[in-house]
Design a protein around this motif. Structure first.
Motif, short mmCIF file in Angstrom:
data_model
loop_
_atom_site.label_atom_id
_atom_site.label_comp_id
_atom_site.label_asym_id
_atom_site.label_seq_id
_atom_site.Cartn_x
_atom_site.Cartn_y
_atom_site.Cartn_z
N TYR A 38 8.80 1.30 -6.58
CA TYR A 38 8.80 2.52 -5.78
C TYR A 38 7.36 2.94 -5.48
O TYR A 38 6.60 3.24 -6.41
CB TYR A 38 9.51 3.65 -6.53
N LYS A 59 12.96 -6.45 1.89
CA LYS A 59 13.52 -7.60 1.17
C LYS A 59 13.76 -8.77 2.12
O LYS A 59 13.38 -9.91 1.84
CB LYS A 59 14.83 -7.19 0.49
N TYR A 119 18.57 -5.87 -5.55
CA TYR A 119 17.45 -6.08 -6.45
C TYR A 119 17.93 -6.05 -7.90
O TYR A 119 18.87 -5.33 -8.25
CB TYR A 119 16.39 -4.99 -6.27
N ALA A 145 13.58 -2.59 -10.78
CA ALA A 145 12.70 -1.71 -10.00
C ALA A 145 11.85 -0.92 -10.98
O ALA A 145 12.35 -0.44 -12.00
CB ALA A 145 13.50 -0.77 -9.10
N HIS A 165 10.90 8.32 -6.37
CA HIS A 165 12.29 7.86 -6.31
C HIS A 165 13.24 8.99 -6.69
O HIS A 165 12.87 9.91 -7.42
CB HIS A 165 12.51 6.66 -7.23
N ALA A 173 17.36 6.69 -3.56
CA ALA A 173 16.51 5.50 -3.55
C ALA A 173 17.02 4.46 -4.53
O ALA A 173 17.06 3.26 -4.22
CB ALA A 173 15.07 5.88 -3.88
N VAL A 207 14.03 -0.27 2.10
CA VAL A 207 14.39 -1.13 0.98
C VAL A 207 14.96 -2.46 1.45
O VAL A 207 14.59 -3.53 0.94
CB VAL A 207 15.40 -0.38 0.08
N PHE A 260 11.61 -4.88 -7.26
CA PHE A 260 11.20 -3.79 -6.37
C PHE A 260 10.31 -2.83 -7.14
O PHE A 260 10.41 -2.70 -8.36
CB PHE A 260 12.45 -3.05 -5.85
N VAL A 265 18.34 0.66 -3.67
CA VAL A 265 17.80 -0.54 -4.32
C VAL A 265 18.93 -1.36 -4.94
O VAL A 265 18.97 -2.59 -4.83
CB VAL A 265 16.74 -0.14 -5.36
N THR A 312 8.50 -1.73 -0.53
CA THR A 312 9.02 -1.17 0.72
C THR A 312 8.38 -1.84 1.93
O THR A 312 7.50 -2.69 1.80
CB THR A 312 8.85 0.37 0.85
#
Length: 256
Positions: free
Chosen positions: A177, A161, A195, A198, A182, A186, A157, A175, A190, A139
């Motif tokens: 969290y 990036k 992404y 995650a 999450h 969320a 998010v 990614f 993402v 983040t």
């Protein structure tokens, strides 16, 4: 044949005095060196996150003793203590960065009365990227996403990036969290940001049944000697909760 991949979660690696609290965010560098030597000596295969995804998609065979190494927050001590050991063994690593805090102290530690170790600068990130370290997003501000309004989630998010891709001059595909926090909003953010993976703080091996945007990990703690390390690699975990995106449910923060 292996049925899962242990994605290991580290935070700081350094020279730390004995402690009683917050142990999951510290690993003494001598223990880290022994842990990496253990993986090398006993035939573990250390995968990059791209290789983890390929295994989970069935695009490459899953090694029988597969692990991946992730490092949250992007502390400067990764460069001093962890990276030389990883280079020695030829192990890939994924470091998750907080894009708005590059080169700044880890200020959230102050709430617990702890020292605030520095995070890597943009220059250090570019240096390590050139040496082979893979970087992902954690983040923009280290926010607990499930506690935020939806627009803030999406901003955290997407901005992180974009910022990190500008720093690196390369795509950011992975990614993490913060705090494991999450929910469905969320995960959807993402996914929409593009992404490919995650990670969470759900404690279990990653398997082909997992959503790549809610992958489980196992936290490595300050107190883990080699026996404890072996236990974390081989213990049978309790059943995981269903993937958010497949189950369509929303739930609160999941933490280590």
């Amino acid at each position: 044949m292996s049925t899962g991949i242990n994605i290991l979660m580290y935070h700081q690696v350094g020279d730390f005095a004995p402690m009683k609290g917050h142990r999951s965010t510290y690993c003494h560098h001598k223990r880290f060196a022994r842990q990496m030597a253990y993986l090398a000596r006993f035939g573990y295969t250390v995968l990059s996150m791209d290789q983890v995804l390929a295994c989970l998609r069935g695009e490459m065979p899953m090694p029988p003793k597969a692990v991946a190494l992730t490092f949250d927050d992007g502390y400067e001590n990764f460069y001093e203590y962890a990276w030389p050991v990883l280079q020695k063994h030829g192990f890939p690593a994924l470091v998750y960065l907080i894009s708005d805090l590059l080169g700044q102290p880890s200020s959230w530690f102050a709430a617990d009365g702890r020292d605030t170790p520095p995070l890597m600068s943009a220059a250090r990130v570019r240096q390590l990227h050139g040496e082979g370290v893979i970087f992902g997003s954690h983040t923009a501000t280290h926010a607990k996403l499930s506690e935020q309004e939806t627009p803030r989630i999406r901003e955290e998010v997407t901005r992180s990036k974009a910022t990190l891709e500008d720093v690196l001059g390369a795509p950011v595909h992975h990614f993490c969290y913060p705090f494991g926090s999450h929910d469905r909003r969320a995960v959807d953010a993402v996914a929409d940001a593009g992404y490919l993976s995650a990670t969470t703080c759900i404690r279990a091996p990653a398997t082909v049944a997992d959503d790549p945007l809610t992958l489980p990990r196992k936290a490595i703690s300050y107190g883990d000697n080699l026996l404890g390390y072996f236990w974390r690699l081989h213990v049978k975990n309790a059943p995981k909760r269903a993937s958010i995106r497949r189950a369509g449910e929303t739930f609160d923060a999941l933490t280590a």
